[in-house]
Design a protein around this motif. Structure first.
Motif, mmCIF file in Angstrom:
data_model
loop_
_atom_site.group_PDB
_atom_site.id
_atom_site.type_symbol
_atom_site.label_atom_id
_atom_site.label_comp_id
_atom_site.label_asym_id
_atom_site.label_seq_id
_atom_site.Cartn_x
_atom_site.Cartn_y
_atom_site.Cartn_z
ATOM 1 N N SER A 62 0.652 -1.282 -0.169
ATOM 2 C CA SER A 62 -0.056 -0.004 0.270
ATOM 3 C C SER A 62 0.868 1.238 -0.233
ATOM 4 C CB SER A 62 -1.126 0.073 1.423
ATOM 5 O OG SER A 62 0.040 0.347 2.250
ATOM 6 N N HIS A 63 2.328 1.578 0.458
ATOM 7 C CA HIS A 63 3.546 2.301 0.139
ATOM 8 C C HIS A 63 4.600 2.032 -0.882
ATOM 9 C CE1 HIS A 63 2.123 3.534 4.572
ATOM 10 N NE2 HIS A 63 2.027 2.890 4.505
ATOM 11 N N PHE A 64 4.538 1.068 -1.022
ATOM 12 C CA PHE A 64 5.033 0.953 -2.111
ATOM 13 C C PHE A 64 4.910 -0.259 -3.295
ATOM 14 C CE2 PHE A 64 7.627 2.278 1.032
ATOM 15 C CZ PHE A 64 8.422 3.515 0.932
ATOM 16 N N SER A 65 5.442 0.632 -4.336
ATOM 17 C CA SER A 65 4.605 -1.017 -5.644
ATOM 18 C C SER A 65 5.972 -2.125 -5.667
ATOM 19 C CB SER A 65 4.639 -0.439 -7.400
ATOM 20 O OG SER A 65 5.725 0.008 -6.958
ATOM 21 N N GLY A 66 7.019 -1.967 -4.965
ATOM 22 C CA GLY A 66 7.650 -3.456 -5.296
ATOM 23 C C GLY A 66 8.833 -3.148 -4.677
ATOM 24 N N LYS A 67 9.919 -3.712 -4.909
ATOM 25 C CA LYS A 67 11.149 -3.504 -4.477
ATOM 26 C C LYS A 67 11.704 -2.002 -5.316
ATOM 27 C CE LYS A 67 15.923 -5.498 -4.514
ATOM 28 N NZ LYS A 67 16.967 -6.355 -3.829
ATOM 29 N N ASP A 68 11.171 -2.334 -6.244
ATOM 30 C CA ASP A 68 12.298 -1.137 -7.552
ATOM 31 C C ASP A 68 11.938 0.143 -6.514
ATOM 32 O OD1 ASP A 68 14.074 -2.424 -9.078
ATOM 33 O OD2 ASP A 68 12.237 -2.423 -10.311
ATOM 34 N N ALA A 69 10.256 0.730 -6.268
ATOM 35 C CA ALA A 69 9.994 1.892 -5.768
ATOM 36 C C ALA A 69 10.443 1.955 -4.214
ATOM 37 C CB ALA A 69 8.322 1.391 -5.887
ATOM 38 N N ILE A 70 10.975 1.185 -3.795
ATOM 39 C CA ILE A 70 11.534 1.015 -2.249
ATOM 40 C C ILE A 70 12.769 1.753 -2.191
ATOM 41 C CG2 ILE A 70 12.387 0.126 -0.005
ATOM 42 C CD1 ILE A 70 9.885 -2.125 -0.417
ATOM 43 N N VAL A 71 13.478 1.131 -3.469
ATOM 44 C CA VAL A 71 15.129 0.965 -4.091
ATOM 45 C C VAL A 71 14.743 3.499 -4.207
ATOM 46 C CG1 VAL A 71 16.896 1.759 -5.373
ATOM 47 C CG2 VAL A 71 15.908 -0.385 -4.397
ATOM 48 N N ARG A 72 13.419 3.453 -5.393
ATOM 49 C CA ARG A 72 13.669 5.039 -4.889
ATOM 50 C C ARG A 72 13.136 5.555 -4.078
ATOM 51 N NH1 ARG A 72 10.609 9.182 -7.076
ATOM 52 N NH2 ARG A 72 10.795 10.027 -8.795
ATOM 53 N N ALA A 73 12.845 4.992 -3.023
ATOM 54 C CA ALA A 73 12.665 6.499 -1.939
ATOM 55 C C ALA A 73 13.617 6.016 -1.041
ATOM 56 C CB ALA A 73 11.421 5.842 -1.283
ATOM 57 N N VAL A 74 14.576 4.920 -1.219
ATOM 58 C CA VAL A 74 16.038 5.114 -0.151
ATOM 59 C C VAL A 74 16.556 6.027 -1.272
ATOM 60 C CG1 VAL A 74 18.199 3.711 0.230
ATOM 61 C CG2 VAL A 74 15.678 3.065 0.595
ATOM 62 N N ALA A 75 16.745 6.401 -2.363
ATOM 63 C CA ALA A 75 18.220 6.920 -3.186
ATOM 64 C C ALA A 75 17.432 8.669 -3.115
ATOM 65 C CB ALA A 75 17.744 6.491 -4.475
ATOM 66 N N ILE A 76 16.113 8.373 -3.517
ATOM 67 C CA ILE A 76 15.633 10.112 -2.847
ATOM 68 C C ILE A 76 15.347 10.089 -1.407
ATOM 69 C CG2 ILE A 76 13.985 11.645 -2.493
ATOM 70 C CD1 ILE A 76 13.073 10.150 -5.121
ATOM 71 N N ASP A 77 15.729 9.592 0.019
ATOM 72 C CA ASP A 77 16.458 9.771 0.869
ATOM 73 C C ASP A 77 17.759 9.840 0.921
ATOM 74 O OD1 ASP A 77 14.472 10.509 2.939
ATOM 75 O OD2 ASP A 77 15.128 8.085 4.510
ATOM 76 N N GLY A 78 18.037 9.710 0.187
ATOM 77 C CA GLY A 78 19.647 10.089 0.308
ATOM 78 C C GLY A 78 20.395 10.966 -0.650
ATOM 79 N N PHE A 79 19.615 10.991 -1.333
ATOM 80 C CA PHE A 79 19.984 12.842 -2.213
ATOM 81 C C PHE A 79 19.596 13.816 -1.355
ATOM 82 C CE2 PHE A 79 19.379 10.023 -5.766
ATOM 83 C CZ PHE A 79 20.541 9.639 -6.536
ATOM 84 N N GLY A 80 19.072 13.058 -0.004
ATOM 85 C CA GLY A 80 18.585 14.418 0.504
ATOM 86 C C GLY A 80 19.719 14.311 2.153
ATOM 87 N N GLU A 81 20.738 13.381 2.257
ATOM 88 C CA GLU A 81 20.974 13.609 3.126
ATOM 89 C C GLU A 81 22.838 14.021 2.258
ATOM 90 O OE1 GLU A 81 22.089 9.809 5.172
ATOM 91 O OE2 GLU A 81 19.602 9.341 5.477
ATOM 92 N N LEU A 82 22.370 13.254 1.463
ATOM 93 C CA LEU A 82 23.952 13.982 0.946
ATOM 94 C C LEU A 82 24.204 15.663 0.424
ATOM 95 C CD1 LEU A 82 26.452 13.479 -1.055
ATOM 96 C CD2 LEU A 82 25.077 13.278 -2.958
ATOM 97 N N ALA A 83 22.479 15.779 0.351
ATOM 98 C CA ALA A 83 22.645 17.509 0.006
ATOM 99 C C ALA A 83 22.656 17.917 1.163
ATOM 100 C CB ALA A 83 21.237 18.010 -0.062
ATOM 101 N N ALA A 84 22.849 17.600 2.494
ATOM 102 C CA ALA A 84 23.438 18.114 4.202
ATOM 103 C C ALA A 84 24.497 18.186 3.742
ATOM 104 C CB ALA A 84 22.188 17.427 5.079
ATOM 105 N N HIS A 85 24.158 16.511 3.606
ATOM 106 C CA HIS A 85 26.315 16.471 4.088
ATOM 107 C C HIS A 85 27.212 17.187 3.146
ATOM 108 C CE1 HIS A 85 29.649 14.072 5.575
ATOM 109 N NE2 HIS A 85 30.539 13.883 4.363
ATOM 110 N N LEU A 86 26.817 17.692 2.203
ATOM 111 C CA LEU A 86 27.639 18.379 1.255
ATOM 112 C C LEU A 86 27.526 20.063 1.902
ATOM 113 C CD1 LEU A 86 26.809 16.947 -1.890
ATOM 114 C CD2 LEU A 86 28.882 16.154 -0.984
ATOM 115 N N HIS A 87 26.707 20.068 2.334
ATOM 116 C CA HIS A 87 26.402 22.332 2.751
ATOM 117 C C HIS A 87 27.019 21.994 4.285
ATOM 118 C CE1 HIS A 87 24.146 25.718 2.837
ATOM 119 N NE2 HIS A 87 24.110 25.657 4.180
ATOM 120 N N ARG A 88 27.042 21.229 4.959
ATOM 121 C CA ARG A 88 27.549 21.072 6.694
ATOM 122 C C ARG A 88 29.190 21.168 5.368
ATOM 123 N NH1 ARG A 88 23.986 17.004 7.627
ATOM 124 N NH2 ARG A 88 25.358 15.828 7.538
#
Length: 192
Positions: A53-79
């Protein structure tokens, strides 16, 4: 909005994040091949239908993890980027932070850059967290240079190559600092 509806939406958002976090933890511990909807459902203690009901499958989960990661990367680079630096210092700090991020979070980095996803780079549909990470590189070049996004793309591409080749053992990791210095010197000395 009713209190009940707000509570349900808040609980759904928490479940969504719980699934993303569990996928990351499982991938870091056992690799992405171990991340299955069955294992995730067990780990988060929800049924597979709830997961779907949240994700259509593993690919959608990997996509969500990736986008979460880009947010962390942006914050890490900014700091990492000094507040009022000269361009060479800023570029060096951001590049080093990028390589550290890739080394310290290998499964997350894999989701962001290696595993197949539909996340678009340099496109109108680029997710804001990815754009924010890219903008940290762009900000290292002079604002009056029309090629600053091109420079940022090439630097990011070179860093990605360094990170992947080093992680796979194809180039020695002990030469990373020299490669980084070389890359920064070439791009920070680029004439306007």
């Amino acid at each position: 909005m009713s209190v009940t509806r707000e509570r349900r939406e808040r609980e759904r958002a928490q479940r969504h994040q719980l699934i993303i976090t569990a996928a990351r933890e499982l991938a870091e511990a056992e690799g992405w091949e171990a991340v299955t909807t069955r294992r995730l459902a067990e780990r988060v203690e929800y049924s597979q239908p709830v997961l779907y009901s949240h994700f259509s499958g593993k690919d959608a989960i990997v996509r969500a993890v990736a986008i979460d990661g880009f947010g962390e990367l942006a914050a890490h680079l900014h700091r990492a980027r000094p507040a009022d630096p000269e361009p060479r210092q800023a570029l060096h700090a951001v590049c080093r932070a990028y390589l550290e991020f890739a080394t310290e979070r290998p499964a997350l980095y894999q989701a962001m850059f290696v595993l197949p996803t539909d996340v678009k780079f340099a496109h109108a549909e680029t997710p804001p967290p990815l754009r924010a990470a890219f903008d940290e590189f762009v900000s290292c070049f002079r604002p009056d240079d029309a090629r600053r996004e091109l420079f940022a793309e090439v630097v990011w591409s070179a860093l990605h190559g360094m990170a992947v080749l080093s992680d796979s053992g194809r180039i020695p990791s002990d030469g990373q600092e020299e490669r980084l210095d070389f890359l920064v010197a070439r791009f920070s000395d680029t004439p306007g």
